[in-house]
Design a protein around this motif. Structure first.
Motif, PDB file in Angstrom:
ATOM      1  N   GLY A  18      33.112  22.337  51.653  1.00  0.00           N
ATOM      2  CA  GLY A  18      32.616  22.869  52.924  1.00  0.00           C
ATOM      3  C   GLY A  18      33.454  22.467  54.117  1.00  0.00           C
ATOM      4  O   GLY A  18      32.963  22.438  55.244  1.00  0.00           O
ATOM      5  N   GLN A  19      34.723  22.149  53.914  1.00  0.00           N
ATOM      6  CA  GLN A  19      35.561  21.721  55.032  1.00  0.00           C
ATOM      7  C   GLN A  19      36.238  22.883  55.739  1.00  0.00           C
ATOM      8  O   GLN A  19      37.062  22.676  56.611  1.00  0.00           O
ATOM      9  N   GLY A  20      35.945  24.070  55.323  1.00  0.00           N
ATOM     10  CA  GLY A  20      36.637  25.202  55.903  1.00  0.00           C
ATOM     11  C   GLY A  20      37.846  25.533  55.056  1.00  0.00           C
ATOM     12  O   GLY A  20      37.907  25.190  53.884  1.00  0.00           O
ATOM     13  N   THR A  21      38.823  26.158  55.642  1.00  0.00           N
ATOM     14  CA  THR A  21      39.974  26.601  54.886  1.00  0.00           C
ATOM     15  C   THR A  21      41.242  25.992  55.451  1.00  0.00           C
ATOM     16  O   THR A  21      41.363  25.773  56.660  1.00  0.00           O
ATOM     17  N   VAL A  22      42.192  25.717  54.573  1.00  0.00           N
ATOM     18  CA  VAL A  22      43.464  25.131  54.988  1.00  0.00           C
ATOM     19  C   VAL A  22      44.599  25.854  54.271  1.00  0.00           C
ATOM     20  O   VAL A  22      44.420  26.361  53.180  1.00  0.00           O
ATOM     21  N   PRO A  23      45.783  25.883  54.881  1.00  0.00           N
ATOM     22  CA  PRO A  23      46.927  26.517  54.224  1.00  0.00           C
ATOM     23  C   PRO A  23      47.378  25.719  53.010  1.00  0.00           C
ATOM     24  O   PRO A  23      47.112  24.522  52.903  1.00  0.00           O
ATOM     25  N   PRO A  24      48.090  26.361  52.083  1.00  0.00           N
ATOM     26  CA  PRO A  24      48.611  25.632  50.929  1.00  0.00           C
ATOM     27  C   PRO A  24      49.598  24.558  51.375  1.00  0.00           C
ATOM     28  O   PRO A  24      50.256  24.699  52.388  1.00  0.00           O
ATOM     29  N   GLY A  25      49.712  23.515  50.592  1.00  0.00           N
ATOM     30  CA  GLY A  25      50.653  22.439  50.890  1.00  0.00           C
ATOM     31  C   GLY A  25      50.116  21.117  50.399  1.00  0.00           C
ATOM     32  O   GLY A  25      49.036  21.037  49.815  1.00  0.00           O
ATOM     33  N   THR A  26      50.884  20.056  50.649  1.00  0.00           N
ATOM     34  CA  THR A  26      50.471  18.712  50.270  1.00  0.00           C
ATOM     35  C   THR A  26      49.950  17.991  51.504  1.00  0.00           C
ATOM     36  O   THR A  26      50.595  17.975  52.550  1.00  0.00           O
ATOM     37  N   TYR A  27      48.793  17.407  51.364  1.00  0.00           N
ATOM     38  CA  TYR A  27      48.140  16.682  52.451  1.00  0.00           C
ATOM     39  C   TYR A  27      48.078  15.216  52.066  1.00  0.00           C
ATOM     40  O   TYR A  27      47.809  14.880  50.916  1.00  0.00           O
ATOM     41  N   LEU A  28      48.350  14.326  53.038  1.00  0.00           N
ATOM     42  CA  LEU A  28      48.325  12.905  52.702  1.00  0.00           C
ATOM     43  C   LEU A  28      47.826  12.065  53.859  1.00  0.00           C
ATOM     44  O   LEU A  28      47.864  12.465  55.013  1.00  0.00           O
ATOM     45  N   SER A  29      47.325  10.896  53.498  1.00  0.00           N
ATOM     46  CA  SER A  29      46.924   9.870  54.463  1.00  0.00           C
ATOM     47  C   SER A  29      47.520   8.555  53.979  1.00  0.00           C
ATOM     48  O   SER A  29      47.448   8.229  52.802  1.00  0.00           O
ATOM     49  N   THR A  30      48.094   7.793  54.908  1.00  0.00           N
ATOM     50  CA  THR A  30      48.658   6.491  54.577  1.00  0.00           C
ATOM     51  C   THR A  30      47.791   5.414  55.214  1.00  0.00           C
ATOM     52  O   THR A  30      47.473   5.474  56.396  1.00  0.00           O
ATOM     53  N   SER A  32      47.457   1.459  56.097  1.00  0.00           N
ATOM     54  CA  SER A  32      48.276   0.265  56.268  1.00  0.00           C
ATOM     55  C   SER A  32      47.754  -0.545  57.450  1.00  0.00           C
ATOM     56  O   SER A  32      46.884  -0.096  58.196  1.00  0.00           O
ATOM     57  N   GLY A  33      48.300  -1.740  57.607  1.00  0.00           N
ATOM     58  CA  GLY A  33      47.974  -2.580  58.758  1.00  0.00           C
ATOM     59  C   GLY A  33      46.499  -2.885  58.849  1.00  0.00           C
ATOM     60  O   GLY A  33      45.865  -3.283  57.874  1.00  0.00           O
ATOM     61  N   ALA A  34      45.950  -2.664  60.030  1.00  0.00           N
ATOM     62  CA  ALA A  34      44.555  -3.022  60.296  1.00  0.00           C
ATOM     63  C   ALA A  34      43.570  -2.073  59.613  1.00  0.00           C
ATOM     64  O   ALA A  34      42.365  -2.325  59.611  1.00  0.00           O
ATOM     65  N   GLN A  35      44.044  -0.991  59.000  1.00  0.00           N
ATOM     66  CA  GLN A  35      43.149  -0.037  58.351  1.00  0.00           C
ATOM     67  C   GLN A  35      42.600  -0.547  57.021  1.00  0.00           C
ATOM     68  O   GLN A  35      41.620  -0.027  56.512  1.00  0.00           O
ATOM     69  N   ILE A  36      43.253  -1.511  56.426  1.00  0.00           N
ATOM     70  CA  ILE A  36      42.804  -2.009  55.126  1.00  0.00           C
ATOM     71  C   ILE A  36      43.031  -3.504  55.023  1.00  0.00           C
ATOM     72  O   ILE A  36      43.973  -4.045  55.587  1.00  0.00           O
ATOM     73  N   GLU A  37      42.117  -4.184  54.341  1.00  0.00           N
ATOM     74  CA  GLU A  37      42.214  -5.636  54.205  1.00  0.00           C
ATOM     75  C   GLU A  37      41.687  -6.057  52.845  1.00  0.00           C
ATOM     76  O   GLU A  37      40.639  -5.585  52.414  1.00  0.00           O
ATOM     77  N   PHE A  38      42.440  -6.879  52.135  1.00  0.00           N
ATOM     78  CA  PHE A  38      41.982  -7.466  50.875  1.00  0.00           C
ATOM     79  C   PHE A  38      41.714  -8.943  51.109  1.00  0.00           C
ATOM     80  O   PHE A  38      42.532  -9.645  51.693  1.00  0.00           O
ATOM     81  N   ARG A  39      40.573  -9.417  50.646  1.00  0.00           N
ATOM     82  CA  ARG A  39      40.248 -10.847  50.725  1.00  0.00           C
ATOM     83  C   ARG A  39      40.077 -11.395  49.321  1.00  0.00           C
ATOM     84  O   ARG A  39      39.596 -10.702  48.441  1.00  0.00           O
ATOM     85  N   TYR A  40      40.460 -12.602  49.134  1.00  0.00           N
ATOM     86  CA  TYR A  40      40.225 -13.250  47.851  1.00  0.00           C
ATOM     87  C   TYR A  40      39.807 -14.684  48.077  1.00  0.00           C
ATOM     88  O   TYR A  40      40.019 -15.262  49.139  1.00  0.00           O
ATOM     89  N   ARG A  41      39.189 -15.291  47.074  1.00  0.00           N
ATOM     90  CA  ARG A  41      38.706 -16.664  47.142  1.00  0.00           C
ATOM     91  C   ARG A  41      39.036 -17.348  45.816  1.00  0.00           C
ATOM     92  O   ARG A  41      38.888 -16.751  44.757  1.00  0.00           O
ATOM     93  N   PHE A  61      49.015   1.869  51.075  1.00  0.00           N
ATOM     94  CA  PHE A  61      48.961   2.861  50.006  1.00  0.00           C
ATOM     95  C   PHE A  61      48.703   4.231  50.608  1.00  0.00           C
ATOM     96  O   PHE A  61      48.256   4.363  51.743  1.00  0.00           O
ATOM     97  N   THR A  62      49.022   5.253  49.822  1.00  0.00           N
ATOM     98  CA  THR A  62      48.927   6.635  50.285  1.00  0.00           C
ATOM     99  C   THR A  62      47.981   7.420  49.393  1.00  0.00           C
ATOM    100  O   THR A  62      47.981   7.259  48.181  1.00  0.00           O
ATOM    101  N   ILE A  63      47.170   8.254  50.011  1.00  0.00           N
ATOM    102  CA  ILE A  63      46.289   9.183  49.316  1.00  0.00           C
ATOM    103  C   ILE A  63      46.858  10.578  49.544  1.00  0.00           C
ATOM    104  O   ILE A  63      47.201  10.935  50.677  1.00  0.00           O
ATOM    105  N   ASN A  64      46.981  11.379  48.481  1.00  0.00           N
ATOM    106  CA  ASN A  64      47.466  12.738  48.700  1.00  0.00           C
ATOM    107  C   ASN A  64      46.746  13.731  47.801  1.00  0.00           C
ATOM    108  O   ASN A  64      46.186  13.364  46.768  1.00  0.00           O
ATOM    109  N   ALA A  65      46.758  14.961  48.243  1.00  0.00           N
ATOM    110  CA  ALA A  65      46.183  16.075  47.477  1.00  0.00           C
ATOM    111  C   ALA A  65      47.009  17.314  47.781  1.00  0.00           C
ATOM    112  O   ALA A  65      47.504  17.476  48.904  1.00  0.00           O
ATOM    113  N   THR A  66      47.156  18.167  46.792  1.00  0.00           N
ATOM    114  CA  THR A  66      47.915  19.401  46.978  1.00  0.00           C
ATOM    115  C   THR A  66      46.962  20.592  46.907  1.00  0.00           C
ATOM    116  O   THR A  66      46.194  20.730  45.961  1.00  0.00           O
TER     117      THR A  66
END
Length: 193
Positions: A18-30, A32-41, A61-66
């Motif tokens: 239900g996101q509407g329509t988009v042209p063909p192609g590869t879509y990606l999101s990267t 990094s930095g403050a967007q993601i954090e791993f903690r361990y103990r 890391f990168t997320i992509n879809a074609t």
């Protein structure tokens, strides 16, 4: 001093409908930095709070879809109805509905029917008897609708993600009238994208 350890965590992704329509192609999101954090103990406690856990170096890391170009087609039959003597034009219309990925260029072609005839001299058959008819792109029935074997006779379009409806204009011209009965033909619609 305490050695080392490795671990794997699966990150599950989903593309919401239900996101509407988009042209063909590869879509990606990267990420990094403050967007993601791993903690361990590495103690026996169960908290990974800032006070007691260790923050790993910021990963990336990168997320992509074609989105592939795609088209769907549906049709409406053309019914010329009943006519006793074929002494005048008999007109009827049908429809071809094409739904293609936005911005995808396409063409719609109609083959020559069961007999492989030219666009305006296709044949409906009943046994060995035939009725000649034509299919056109315009209401005046002056622009034949065919396939690549007849230059300029296909219909072009550009996808929008929603159905685009094309009217097929049919005509049975005056001709010698064959015996009474039902005459039919099958025309194949091809969408090339």
């Amino acid at each position: 001093v305490l050695g080392s350890a490795t671990g794997t965590a699966t990150i599950y992704g989903a593309v919401a409908g239900g996101q509407g329509t988009v042209p063909p192609g590869t879509y990606l999101s990267t990420f990094s930095g403050a967007q993601i954090e791993f903690r361990y103990r590495y103690t026996s406690g169960s908290s990974c709070s800032t006070a007691s856990g260790t923050v790993a170096a910021d990963p990336t890391f990168t997320i992509n879809a074609t989105v592939a170009a795609n088209c769907l087609v549906s049709t409406q039959n053309i019914e010329f109805g009943s006519k006793g003597v074929l002494d005048g034009n008999v007109d009827a219309t049908g429809q071809v509905s094409v739904t293609c990925t936005p911005a995808a260029a396409y063409t719609v072609s109609l083959n020559g029917g069961t007999t492989g005839s030219p666009p305006t001299t296709r044949k409906m058959s009943k046994g060995v008897e035939t009725v000649t008819y034509g299919l056109c792109k315009n209401a005046d029935r002056t622009q034949p609708w065919g396939d690549a074997s007849v230059p300029g006779s296909t219909v072009p379009g550009t996808g929008t993600g929603v159905p685009q409806v094309f009217t097929v204009y049919g005509r049975v011209p005056p001709q010698a009238t064959p015996s009474a009965g039902v005459y039919t033909d099958t025309v194949v619609v091809t969408v090339t994208y």
